[in-house]
Design a protein around this motif. Sequence first.
Motif, PDB file in Angstrom:
ATOM      1  N   LEU A 132      -0.200   4.461 -14.294  1.00 30.88           N
ATOM      2  CA  LEU A 132       0.046   2.921 -14.922  1.00 30.88           C
ATOM      3  C   LEU A 132       0.939   2.474 -14.295  1.00 30.88           C
ATOM      4  CD1 LEU A 132      -0.736   4.215 -18.487  1.00 30.88           C
ATOM      5  CD2 LEU A 132      -2.461   3.298 -17.031  1.00 30.88           C
ATOM      6  N   MET A 188      -2.057   1.685  -9.664  1.00 33.06           N
ATOM      7  CA  MET A 188      -3.227   1.052 -10.144  1.00 33.06           C
ATOM      8  C   MET A 188      -4.135   0.189  -9.391  1.00 33.06           C
ATOM      9  SD  MET A 188      -2.397   0.451 -14.143  1.00 33.06           S
ATOM     10  CE  MET A 188      -3.185  -1.169 -14.209  1.00 33.06           C
ATOM     11  N   CYS A 200      -8.245   3.632 -18.510  1.00 32.49           N
ATOM     12  CA  CYS A 200      -6.987   2.879 -18.626  1.00 32.49           C
ATOM     13  C   CYS A 200      -6.613   2.790 -20.161  1.00 32.49           C
ATOM     14  CB  CYS A 200      -6.965   1.459 -17.842  1.00 32.49           C
ATOM     15  SG  CYS A 200      -7.915   0.343 -18.817  1.00 32.49           S
ATOM     16  N   ASN A 236      -3.405  -2.585 -20.255  1.00 36.37           N
ATOM     17  CA  ASN A 236      -3.805  -2.498 -18.867  1.00 36.37           C
ATOM     18  C   ASN A 236      -5.155  -2.868 -18.417  1.00 36.37           C
ATOM     19  OD1 ASN A 236      -1.218  -1.491 -17.306  1.00 36.37           O
ATOM     20  ND2 ASN A 236      -1.510   0.112 -18.542  1.00 36.37           N
ATOM     21  N   ASN A 275       3.251   0.063 -19.019  1.00 35.36           N
ATOM     22  CA  ASN A 275       3.083   0.092 -17.618  1.00 35.36           C
ATOM     23  C   ASN A 275       4.573   0.309 -17.025  1.00 35.36           C
ATOM     24  OD1 ASN A 275       3.100  -1.088 -14.907  1.00 35.36           O
ATOM     25  ND2 ASN A 275       1.204  -1.656 -15.277  1.00 35.36           N
TER      26      ASN A 275
END
Length: 487
Positions: A16, A21, A42, A46, A84
Amino acid sequence: MESEPNQLHILFFPHLAHGHMIPTIDMARLFARHGVKATIICTPLNAPLISKVIERDIQHGTEISIQIIKFPSVEAGLPEGCENLGSTTSPEMFNNFYKALGLLQQPLEQLLEECRPNCLVADVMFPWATEVASKLGIPRLIFHGTSYFAFCVFHSLRCYEPLNTISDFESFLVPGIPDQIKMTKSQQPNYFRGVEDEQTKLTNLAVQSEKTSYGVLVNSFYELEPAYSEHYRKVIGRKAWSIGPVSLCNRDIEDKALRGNTASIDGDKCLRWLELKKPNSVLYICFGSKFCFPASQLLEIAKGVEAAGKHFIWVMKDEENVNNQDKQEWLLEGFEKRVEGQGLIIRGWAPQVLILDHKAIGGFMTHCGWNSILESVTNGVPMITWPLYAEQFYNEKLVTDVLKIGVSIGTQECSRSIDAKKFILKKDDIERSVNQLMVGEEAEEMRGKAKALKEIAGRAVKEGGSSYSDLNALLEELRLNCPKNEQ
Ligand SMILES: O=c1ccn([C@@H]2O[C@H](COP(=O)(O)OP(=O)(O)O[C@H]3O[C@H](CO)[C@@H](O)[C@H](O)[C@H]3O)[C@@H](O)[C@H]2O)c(=O)[nH]1
Protein backbone atom coordinates in the motif's frame (compact mmCIF):
# COMPACT_ATOMS: atom_id res chain seq x y z
CA MET A 1 -19.22 -11.32 -20.20
CA GLU A 2 -19.20 -15.16 -20.00
CA SER A 3 -16.03 -16.59 -18.46
CA GLU A 4 -13.99 -19.04 -20.52
CA PRO A 5 -14.02 -22.50 -18.91
CA ASN A 6 -10.24 -22.50 -18.45
CA GLN A 7 -9.95 -18.79 -17.76
CA LEU A 8 -7.25 -18.05 -15.19
CA HIS A 9 -8.24 -16.16 -12.08
CA ILE A 10 -5.34 -14.23 -10.51
CA LEU A 11 -5.37 -12.19 -7.32
CA PHE A 12 -3.06 -9.16 -7.17
CA PHE A 13 -2.03 -8.00 -3.71
CA PRO A 14 -0.09 -4.70 -3.86
CA HIS A 15 1.96 -3.06 -1.13
CA LEU A 16 0.00 0.00 0.00
CA ALA A 17 2.46 2.61 -1.26
CA HIS A 18 2.12 4.52 -4.53
CA GLY A 19 5.38 3.24 -6.01
CA HIS A 20 4.07 -0.33 -5.68
CA MET A 21 0.31 0.12 -6.08
CA ILE A 22 0.53 2.00 -9.39
CA PRO A 23 2.51 -0.70 -11.26
CA THR A 24 0.43 -3.47 -9.66
CA ILE A 25 -2.79 -1.88 -10.94
CA ASP A 26 -1.24 -1.53 -14.41
CA MET A 27 -0.05 -5.13 -14.21
CA ALA A 28 -3.53 -6.40 -13.28
CA ARG A 29 -4.99 -4.42 -16.21
CA LEU A 30 -2.39 -5.95 -18.51
CA PHE A 31 -3.20 -9.50 -17.35
CA ALA A 32 -6.93 -8.79 -17.75
CA ARG A 33 -6.33 -7.66 -21.34
CA HIS A 34 -4.62 -11.01 -21.90
CA GLY A 35 -7.86 -12.79 -20.91
CA VAL A 36 -7.21 -13.30 -17.20
CA LYS A 37 -9.88 -12.61 -14.60
CA ALA A 38 -7.96 -10.15 -12.41
CA THR A 39 -8.88 -9.18 -8.86
CA ILE A 40 -6.96 -6.44 -7.03
CA ILE A 41 -6.94 -6.69 -3.23
CA CYS A 42 -6.96 -3.36 -1.46
CA THR A 43 -8.19 -1.49 1.60
CA PRO A 44 -11.20 0.87 1.85
CA LEU A 45 -9.31 4.16 1.52
CA ASN A 46 -7.12 2.98 -1.36
CA ALA A 47 -10.07 1.58 -3.32
CA PRO A 48 -11.32 4.83 -4.95
CA LEU A 49 -7.89 5.43 -6.52
CA ILE A 50 -8.02 2.01 -8.13
CA SER A 51 -11.68 1.97 -9.16
CA LYS A 52 -11.34 5.20 -11.16
CA VAL A 53 -8.42 3.75 -13.12
CA ILE A 54 -10.05 0.40 -13.91
CA GLU A 55 -13.45 1.90 -14.79
CA ARG A 56 -12.54 2.26 -18.46
CA ASP A 57 -11.15 -1.28 -18.61
CA ILE A 58 -14.43 -2.61 -17.25
CA GLN A 59 -16.37 -0.58 -19.83
CA HIS A 60 -14.16 -2.17 -22.51
CA GLY A 61 -15.20 -5.62 -21.27
CA THR A 62 -12.04 -6.74 -19.45
CA GLU A 63 -12.63 -8.77 -16.32
CA ILE A 64 -11.06 -6.76 -13.55
CA SER A 65 -12.41 -6.02 -10.10
CA ILE A 66 -11.47 -4.97 -6.57
CA GLN A 67 -11.75 -6.99 -3.38
CA ILE A 68 -11.62 -4.90 -0.22
CA ILE A 69 -10.06 -6.01 3.07
CA LYS A 70 -9.92 -3.98 6.27
CA PHE A 71 -6.60 -2.32 7.11
CA PRO A 72 -5.65 -2.81 10.79
CA SER A 73 -4.45 0.77 11.38
CA VAL A 74 -5.60 1.08 14.98
CA GLU A 75 -4.45 -2.46 15.91
CA ALA A 76 -0.94 -1.52 14.74
CA GLY A 77 -0.86 1.80 16.62
CA LEU A 78 -1.65 4.00 13.62
CA PRO A 79 -4.29 6.72 13.49
CA GLU A 80 -7.57 5.76 11.85
CA GLY A 81 -7.39 6.50 8.13
CA CYS A 82 -3.67 5.82 7.72
CA GLU A 83 -3.82 3.16 5.00
CA ASN A 84 -1.04 4.23 2.66
CA LEU A 85 2.67 4.47 3.37
CA GLY A 86 2.45 7.97 1.94
CA SER A 87 0.40 9.09 4.94
CA THR A 88 3.05 8.14 7.52
CA THR A 89 4.80 11.20 8.89
CA SER A 90 7.31 9.85 11.45
CA PRO A 91 9.72 6.90 11.77
CA GLU A 92 7.40 5.44 14.43
CA MET A 93 4.40 5.57 12.08
CA PHE A 94 6.55 4.12 9.34
CA ASN A 95 7.45 1.12 11.53
CA ASN A 96 3.85 0.69 12.67
CA PHE A 97 2.75 0.72 9.07
CA TYR A 98 4.96 -2.31 8.40
CA LYS A 99 3.48 -3.97 11.51
CA ALA A 100 0.00 -3.39 10.06
CA LEU A 101 1.06 -4.98 6.77
CA GLY A 102 2.06 -8.08 8.78
CA LEU A 103 -1.45 -8.25 10.24
CA LEU A 104 -2.95 -8.65 6.77
CA GLN A 105 -1.95 -12.32 6.78
CA GLN A 106 -5.22 -13.61 8.23
CA PRO A 107 -7.59 -11.59 5.97
CA LEU A 108 -5.55 -12.69 2.96
CA GLU A 109 -5.86 -16.33 3.97
CA GLN A 110 -9.62 -15.96 4.34
CA LEU A 111 -9.90 -14.32 0.95
CA LEU A 112 -7.83 -17.00 -0.75
CA GLU A 113 -10.04 -19.67 0.78
CA GLU A 114 -13.13 -17.96 -0.56
CA CYS A 115 -11.80 -17.20 -4.07
CA ARG A 116 -9.49 -20.19 -4.68
CA PRO A 117 -7.68 -18.40 -7.55
CA ASN A 118 -5.21 -20.14 -9.86
CA CYS A 119 -2.44 -17.90 -8.66
CA LEU A 120 -1.57 -15.09 -6.25
CA VAL A 121 0.69 -12.21 -7.28
CA ALA A 122 1.78 -10.58 -4.03
CA ASP A 123 4.22 -7.78 -3.38
CA VAL A 124 7.67 -8.56 -2.01
CA MET A 125 6.62 -6.72 1.19
CA PHE A 126 4.40 -9.72 2.06
CA PRO A 127 6.99 -12.50 2.44
CA TRP A 128 4.50 -14.64 4.41
CA ALA A 129 2.11 -14.72 1.43
CA THR A 130 4.00 -17.67 -0.12
CA GLU A 131 3.24 -19.91 2.83
CA VAL A 132 -0.34 -18.71 3.22
CA ALA A 133 -1.01 -19.47 -0.45
CA SER A 134 0.83 -22.79 -0.47
CA LYS A 135 -1.33 -24.13 2.39
CA LEU A 136 -4.21 -23.90 -0.08
CA GLY A 137 -2.17 -25.24 -2.99
CA ILE A 138 -2.07 -21.83 -4.69
CA PRO A 139 1.23 -20.75 -6.32
CA ARG A 140 2.54 -17.34 -5.34
CA LEU A 141 4.41 -15.04 -7.71
CA ILE A 142 6.45 -12.19 -6.23
CA PHE A 143 6.30 -8.65 -7.53
CA HIS A 144 9.41 -6.69 -6.50
CA GLY A 145 8.79 -3.52 -8.40
CA THR A 146 12.41 -2.88 -9.32
CA SER A 147 15.05 -3.67 -11.98
CA TYR A 148 17.00 -6.87 -12.68
CA PHE A 149 20.10 -4.76 -12.27
CA ALA A 150 19.14 -3.85 -8.68
CA PHE A 151 18.42 -7.52 -7.83
CA CYS A 152 21.79 -8.54 -9.20
CA VAL A 153 23.72 -5.91 -7.22
CA PHE A 154 21.77 -6.81 -4.09
CA HIS A 155 22.54 -10.48 -4.57
CA SER A 156 26.23 -9.79 -5.18
CA LEU A 157 26.55 -7.73 -1.99
CA ARG A 158 24.87 -10.47 0.05
CA CYS A 159 26.98 -13.19 -1.50
CA TYR A 160 30.45 -11.64 -1.59
CA GLU A 161 30.10 -9.23 1.37
CA PRO A 162 32.53 -6.61 0.00
CA LEU A 163 31.23 -4.02 2.48
CA ASN A 164 32.54 -5.69 5.62
CA THR A 165 36.06 -4.39 5.25
CA ILE A 166 35.67 -0.87 3.88
CA SER A 167 34.90 2.58 5.25
CA ASP A 168 31.83 4.63 4.31
CA PHE A 169 33.10 6.70 1.39
CA GLU A 170 35.72 4.26 0.03
CA SER A 171 34.68 3.01 -3.38
CA PHE A 172 34.54 -0.69 -4.32
CA LEU A 173 33.73 -2.69 -7.45
CA VAL A 174 30.48 -4.66 -7.20
CA PRO A 175 31.76 -8.24 -7.53
CA GLY A 176 30.53 -10.87 -9.96
CA ILE A 177 28.14 -8.84 -12.12
CA PRO A 178 28.36 -8.28 -15.89
CA ASP A 179 29.69 -4.67 -15.77
CA GLN A 180 32.39 -2.86 -13.79
CA ILE A 181 30.25 -0.87 -11.38
CA LYS A 182 31.83 1.28 -8.66
CA MET A 183 29.88 2.24 -5.55
CA THR A 184 30.49 3.29 -1.95
CA LYS A 185 29.16 1.85 1.29
CA SER A 186 27.41 5.16 2.03
CA GLN A 187 25.22 4.60 -1.04
CA GLN A 188 23.84 1.34 0.35
CA PRO A 189 20.47 0.99 2.03
CA ASN A 190 20.25 0.37 5.81
CA TYR A 191 20.13 -3.35 5.18
CA PHE A 192 23.84 -3.38 4.23
CA ARG A 193 24.87 -0.93 6.93
CA GLY A 194 24.04 -3.01 9.98
CA VAL A 195 20.80 -1.17 10.85
CA GLU A 196 18.36 -3.62 12.45
CA ASP A 197 15.02 -1.98 11.64
CA GLU A 198 11.66 -3.35 10.44
CA GLN A 199 12.80 -3.03 6.82
CA THR A 200 15.94 -5.08 7.44
CA LYS A 201 13.89 -7.84 9.07
CA LEU A 202 11.45 -7.76 6.19
CA THR A 203 14.24 -7.90 3.62
CA ASN A 204 15.67 -11.04 5.27
CA LEU A 205 12.26 -12.69 5.16
CA ALA A 206 11.78 -11.60 1.55
CA VAL A 207 15.06 -13.23 0.54
CA GLN A 208 13.83 -16.51 2.03
CA SER A 209 10.38 -16.33 0.46
CA GLU A 210 11.90 -15.63 -2.96
CA LYS A 211 13.49 -19.09 -2.83
CA THR A 212 10.18 -20.88 -2.15
CA SER A 213 7.85 -18.87 -4.38
CA TYR A 214 6.79 -19.91 -7.87
CA GLY A 215 8.79 -17.11 -9.45
CA VAL A 216 9.23 -13.39 -9.86
CA LEU A 217 7.47 -10.85 -12.08
CA VAL A 218 9.74 -8.04 -13.22
CA ASN A 219 8.51 -4.70 -14.49
CA SER A 220 11.23 -4.43 -17.10
CA PHE A 221 11.83 -5.56 -20.67
CA TYR A 222 14.52 -7.93 -21.86
CA GLU A 223 16.23 -5.48 -24.22
CA LEU A 224 16.72 -2.89 -21.48
CA GLU A 225 19.00 -5.01 -19.32
CA PRO A 226 19.64 -8.30 -21.16
CA ALA A 227 22.86 -9.18 -19.31
CA TYR A 228 21.17 -8.72 -15.93
CA SER A 229 18.03 -10.59 -16.90
CA GLU A 230 20.28 -13.53 -17.93
CA HIS A 231 22.40 -13.19 -14.79
CA TYR A 232 19.32 -13.23 -12.57
CA ARG A 233 17.89 -16.32 -14.22
CA LYS A 234 21.05 -18.29 -14.97
CA VAL A 235 23.62 -17.29 -12.35
CA ILE A 236 21.36 -16.48 -9.41
CA GLY A 237 18.97 -19.17 -10.60
CA ARG A 238 15.57 -17.55 -10.17
CA LYS A 239 12.52 -18.12 -12.33
CA ALA A 240 11.48 -14.73 -13.68
CA TRP A 241 9.24 -13.16 -16.31
CA SER A 242 9.77 -9.66 -17.76
CA ILE A 243 6.37 -8.14 -18.40
CA GLY A 244 7.06 -4.41 -18.57
CA PRO A 245 7.03 -1.54 -18.92
CA VAL A 246 3.55 -1.98 -17.45
CA SER A 247 2.85 1.77 -17.56
CA LEU A 248 2.55 1.36 -21.35
CA CYS A 249 -0.88 -0.11 -20.77
CA ASN A 250 -1.94 3.56 -20.37
CA ARG A 251 -2.21 3.77 -24.12
CA ASP A 252 -4.13 6.89 -24.97
CA ILE A 253 -4.32 10.36 -23.57
CA GLU A 254 -7.45 9.60 -21.49
CA ASP A 255 -5.69 6.61 -19.92
CA LYS A 256 -2.71 8.78 -19.07
CA ALA A 257 -4.92 11.50 -17.60
CA LEU A 258 -6.86 8.94 -15.55
CA ARG A 259 -3.66 7.46 -14.24
CA GLY A 260 -2.99 10.87 -12.67
CA ASN A 261 -6.54 11.09 -11.36
CA THR A 262 -5.46 12.36 -7.96
CA ALA A 263 -3.33 15.10 -9.52
CA SER A 264 -3.44 18.46 -7.84
CA ILE A 265 -3.25 20.25 -11.18
CA ASP A 266 -5.56 19.96 -14.14
CA GLY A 267 -3.86 17.81 -16.78
CA ASP A 268 -5.08 20.17 -19.52
CA LYS A 269 -3.43 23.14 -17.80
CA CYS A 270 -0.12 21.29 -17.82
CA LEU A 271 -0.49 20.35 -21.46
CA ARG A 272 -1.41 23.91 -22.45
CA TRP A 273 1.72 25.18 -20.69
CA LEU A 274 3.87 22.55 -22.41
CA GLU A 275 2.31 23.23 -25.83
CA LEU A 276 3.98 26.66 -25.86
CA LYS A 277 7.46 25.21 -25.38
CA LYS A 278 9.91 23.91 -27.97
CA PRO A 279 10.55 20.14 -28.29
CA ASN A 280 13.00 18.76 -25.70
CA SER A 281 13.31 22.12 -23.96
CA VAL A 282 11.62 21.49 -20.58
CA LEU A 283 13.14 19.77 -17.54
CA TYR A 284 10.67 17.83 -15.37
CA ILE A 285 11.66 17.67 -11.68
CA CYS A 286 10.00 15.17 -9.36
CA PHE A 287 11.33 13.06 -6.48
CA GLY A 288 8.67 10.37 -6.37
CA SER A 289 5.59 9.84 -4.34
CA LYS A 290 6.88 10.45 -0.84
CA PHE A 291 10.23 12.14 -0.32
CA CYS A 292 10.42 15.64 1.16
CA PHE A 293 13.50 17.85 1.08
CA PRO A 294 14.32 20.36 3.81
CA ALA A 295 13.87 24.03 2.89
CA SER A 296 17.64 24.56 2.57
CA GLN A 297 17.78 21.97 -0.22
CA LEU A 298 14.68 23.32 -1.95
CA LEU A 299 16.34 26.72 -2.06
CA GLU A 300 19.50 25.37 -3.70
CA ILE A 301 17.39 23.55 -6.32
CA ALA A 302 15.46 26.75 -6.96
CA LYS A 303 18.65 28.78 -7.41
CA GLY A 304 20.22 26.10 -9.59
CA VAL A 305 17.34 25.71 -12.04
CA GLU A 306 16.82 29.45 -12.24
CA ALA A 307 20.51 30.00 -13.03
CA ALA A 308 20.49 27.24 -15.67
CA GLY A 309 17.79 29.24 -17.44
CA LYS A 310 15.91 26.26 -18.90
CA HIS A 311 12.15 25.80 -18.78
CA PHE A 312 11.05 23.45 -16.01
CA ILE A 313 8.10 21.80 -14.26
CA TRP A 314 8.86 21.19 -10.59
CA VAL A 315 6.68 18.97 -8.39
CA MET A 316 6.78 19.82 -4.68
CA LYS A 317 5.11 17.53 -2.22
CA ASP A 318 2.47 18.87 0.18
CA GLU A 319 4.64 18.09 3.21
CA GLU A 320 7.47 20.15 1.74
CA ASN A 321 5.12 23.12 1.79
CA VAL A 322 3.85 22.41 5.31
CA ASN A 323 7.23 21.56 6.87
CA ASN A 324 8.98 24.52 5.34
CA GLN A 325 6.55 27.30 6.15
CA ASP A 326 9.37 29.73 6.97
CA LYS A 327 10.84 29.46 3.51
CA GLN A 328 7.53 29.41 1.69
CA GLU A 329 7.39 33.13 1.34
CA TRP A 330 10.65 33.17 -0.59
CA LEU A 331 9.57 30.25 -2.77
CA LEU A 332 6.09 31.54 -3.38
CA GLU A 333 6.59 35.21 -3.92
CA GLY A 334 10.16 35.83 -4.89
CA PHE A 335 11.10 32.71 -6.79
CA GLU A 336 7.78 31.82 -8.35
CA LYS A 337 7.31 35.36 -9.66
CA ARG A 338 10.84 35.63 -11.01
CA VAL A 339 10.57 32.37 -12.93
CA GLU A 340 7.09 33.04 -14.31
CA GLY A 341 7.07 31.74 -17.86
CA GLN A 342 10.28 29.77 -17.22
CA GLY A 343 8.84 27.36 -14.67
CA LEU A 344 5.59 25.72 -13.62
CA ILE A 345 5.42 24.61 -9.99
CA ILE A 346 3.02 21.83 -9.08
CA ARG A 347 2.24 21.52 -5.38
CA GLY A 348 1.12 17.99 -4.51
CA TRP A 349 0.60 15.22 -7.04
CA ALA A 350 1.52 15.61 -10.73
CA PRO A 351 0.08 13.73 -13.71
CA GLN A 352 3.56 12.29 -14.35
CA VAL A 353 2.95 9.96 -17.29
CA LEU A 354 1.01 12.67 -19.08
CA ILE A 355 3.84 15.16 -18.59
CA LEU A 356 6.68 12.80 -19.55
CA ASP A 357 4.80 11.86 -22.72
CA HIS A 358 4.84 15.46 -24.01
CA LYS A 359 7.35 16.27 -26.77
CA ALA A 360 8.45 19.45 -24.95
CA ILE A 361 9.97 17.42 -22.11
CA GLY A 362 13.71 17.06 -22.69
CA GLY A 363 14.95 15.82 -19.32
CA PHE A 364 13.83 14.42 -15.99
CA MET A 365 15.49 15.15 -12.65
CA THR A 366 14.51 12.01 -10.73
CA HIS A 367 15.12 10.26 -7.40
CA CYS A 368 15.53 7.03 -9.42
CA GLY A 369 12.45 5.17 -8.19
CA TRP A 370 12.13 2.34 -10.69
CA ASN A 371 8.71 3.42 -11.96
CA SER A 372 9.97 6.91 -12.70
CA ILE A 373 12.98 5.54 -14.56
CA LEU A 374 10.85 3.24 -16.67
CA GLU A 375 8.35 6.00 -17.40
CA SER A 376 11.26 8.19 -18.53
CA VAL A 377 12.67 5.42 -20.72
CA THR A 378 9.29 4.67 -22.32
CA ASN A 379 9.02 8.32 -23.29
CA GLY A 380 12.61 8.65 -24.55
CA VAL A 381 13.60 11.17 -21.86
CA PRO A 382 17.19 11.24 -20.48
CA MET A 383 17.66 11.85 -16.74
CA ILE A 384 19.51 13.71 -14.03
CA THR A 385 19.86 11.05 -11.37
CA TRP A 386 19.47 12.08 -7.74
CA PRO A 387 18.98 8.86 -5.77
CA LEU A 388 17.84 9.19 -2.18
CA TYR A 389 17.18 5.87 -0.46
CA ALA A 390 16.31 2.16 -0.89
CA GLU A 391 17.68 0.61 -4.12
CA GLN A 392 17.73 3.95 -5.94
CA PHE A 393 21.55 4.18 -6.07
CA TYR A 394 21.57 0.86 -7.97
CA ASN A 395 18.99 2.19 -10.44
CA GLU A 396 21.16 5.27 -10.89
CA LYS A 397 24.14 3.13 -11.93
CA LEU A 398 22.04 1.34 -14.53
CA VAL A 399 20.99 4.69 -16.03
CA THR A 400 24.37 6.45 -15.96
CA ASP A 401 26.95 3.64 -16.30
CA VAL A 402 25.18 0.91 -18.27
CA LEU A 403 22.51 2.59 -20.42
CA LYS A 404 24.35 5.94 -20.52
CA ILE A 405 21.16 7.98 -20.66
CA GLY A 406 21.71 10.10 -17.59
CA VAL A 407 23.91 12.50 -15.67
CA SER A 408 24.55 11.88 -11.98
CA ILE A 409 23.98 14.84 -9.68
CA GLY A 410 26.71 13.30 -7.51
CA THR A 411 24.92 12.53 -4.27
CA GLN A 412 26.68 10.03 -2.01
CA GLU A 413 24.45 9.30 0.95
CA CYS A 414 21.58 6.81 0.97
CA SER A 415 19.18 8.05 3.62
CA ARG A 416 15.45 8.41 4.13
CA SER A 417 15.89 11.56 6.20
CA ILE A 418 18.45 13.84 4.66
CA ASP A 419 20.60 15.65 7.21
CA ALA A 420 20.06 19.24 6.19
CA LYS A 421 23.58 20.46 6.91
CA LYS A 422 25.66 17.52 5.82
CA PHE A 423 24.25 16.40 2.50
CA ILE A 424 22.88 19.47 0.83
CA LEU A 425 23.73 19.71 -2.86
CA LYS A 426 24.56 23.21 -3.95
CA LYS A 427 23.19 25.51 -6.63
CA ASP A 428 26.30 24.88 -8.76
CA ASP A 429 25.80 21.08 -8.70
CA ILE A 430 22.26 21.57 -9.93
CA GLU A 431 23.08 24.17 -12.58
CA ARG A 432 25.95 22.04 -13.91
CA SER A 433 23.86 18.89 -14.24
CA VAL A 434 20.91 20.71 -15.86
CA ASN A 435 23.20 22.17 -18.51
CA GLN A 436 24.99 18.88 -19.04
CA LEU A 437 21.67 17.07 -19.62
CA MET A 438 19.85 19.68 -21.66
CA VAL A 439 22.46 21.16 -24.05
CA GLY A 440 25.48 20.11 -26.09
CA GLU A 441 26.79 17.08 -27.90
CA GLU A 442 26.76 14.74 -24.92
CA ALA A 443 23.15 15.72 -24.23
CA GLU A 444 22.16 14.93 -27.82
CA GLU A 445 23.88 11.57 -27.59
CA MET A 446 22.01 10.65 -24.40
CA ARG A 447 18.73 11.85 -25.89
CA GLY A 448 19.35 9.72 -29.00
CA LYS A 449 19.93 6.62 -26.87
CA ALA A 450 16.84 7.32 -24.77
CA LYS A 451 14.68 7.77 -27.89
CA ALA A 452 15.96 4.47 -29.27
CA LEU A 453 14.99 2.73 -26.00
CA LYS A 454 11.52 4.27 -26.23
CA GLU A 455 10.98 2.52 -29.57
CA ILE A 456 12.28 -0.79 -28.23
CA ALA A 457 10.08 -0.54 -25.11
CA GLY A 458 7.03 0.09 -27.30
CA ARG A 459 7.80 -3.00 -29.39
CA ALA A 460 8.41 -5.16 -26.29
CA VAL A 461 4.78 -4.88 -25.13
CA LYS A 462 3.20 -5.29 -28.57
CA GLU A 463 2.13 -8.66 -29.97
CA GLY A 464 5.29 -10.68 -30.71
CA GLY A 465 7.44 -8.42 -28.51
CA SER A 466 9.62 -9.78 -25.69
CA SER A 467 7.40 -8.76 -22.75
CA TYR A 468 4.22 -9.72 -24.57
CA SER A 469 5.63 -13.18 -25.27
CA ASP A 470 7.00 -13.60 -21.74
CA LEU A 471 3.59 -12.82 -20.27
CA ASN A 472 1.88 -15.27 -22.63
CA ALA A 473 4.43 -17.96 -21.77
CA LEU A 474 3.72 -17.42 -18.08
CA LEU A 475 -0.05 -17.63 -18.60
CA GLU A 476 0.36 -20.80 -20.66
CA GLU A 477 2.47 -22.35 -17.89
CA LEU A 478 -0.05 -21.37 -15.22
CA ARG A 479 -2.89 -22.89 -17.27
CA LEU A 480 -0.95 -26.16 -17.50
CA ASN A 481 0.47 -26.34 -13.98
CA CYS A 482 -1.95 -24.48 -11.79
CA PRO A 483 -5.52 -25.60 -12.21
CA LYS A 484 -8.09 -23.98 -10.01
CA ASN A 485 -8.05 -25.69 -6.66
CA GLU A 486 -11.78 -25.83 -5.78
CA GLN A 487 -12.63 -27.08 -2.30
O1 LIG B 1 3.58 13.67 -8.30
C1 LIG B 1 3.70 12.49 -8.63
C2 LIG B 1 4.68 11.64 -8.07
C3 LIG B 1 4.76 10.33 -8.50
N1 LIG B 1 3.89 9.87 -9.44
C4 LIG B 1 3.94 8.46 -9.85
O2 LIG B 1 4.25 7.68 -8.71
C5 LIG B 1 5.11 6.62 -9.05
C6 LIG B 1 6.35 6.74 -8.19
O3 LIG B 1 7.10 5.58 -8.28
P1 LIG B 1 8.68 5.57 -8.19
O4 LIG B 1 9.24 6.50 -9.16
O5 LIG B 1 9.13 4.16 -8.31
O6 LIG B 1 8.99 6.20 -6.78
P2 LIG B 1 8.63 5.77 -5.25
O7 LIG B 1 7.21 5.99 -4.99
O8 LIG B 1 9.62 6.43 -4.39
O9 LIG B 1 8.92 4.18 -5.29
C7 LIG B 1 9.21 3.21 -4.32
O10 LIG B 1 9.02 1.97 -5.02
C8 LIG B 1 9.85 1.80 -6.18
C9 LIG B 1 9.46 0.48 -6.83
O11 LIG B 1 9.71 -0.60 -6.01
C10 LIG B 1 11.33 1.81 -5.79
O12 LIG B 1 12.13 1.72 -6.96
C11 LIG B 1 11.64 3.10 -5.03
O13 LIG B 1 12.97 3.06 -4.57
C12 LIG B 1 10.68 3.27 -3.85
O14 LIG B 1 10.91 4.50 -3.19
C13 LIG B 1 5.41 6.74 -10.53
O15 LIG B 1 4.59 5.86 -11.24
C14 LIG B 1 5.03 8.18 -10.85
O16 LIG B 1 4.53 8.34 -12.16
C15 LIG B 1 2.94 10.69 -10.02
O17 LIG B 1 2.19 10.26 -10.89
N2 LIG B 1 2.88 11.98 -9.60
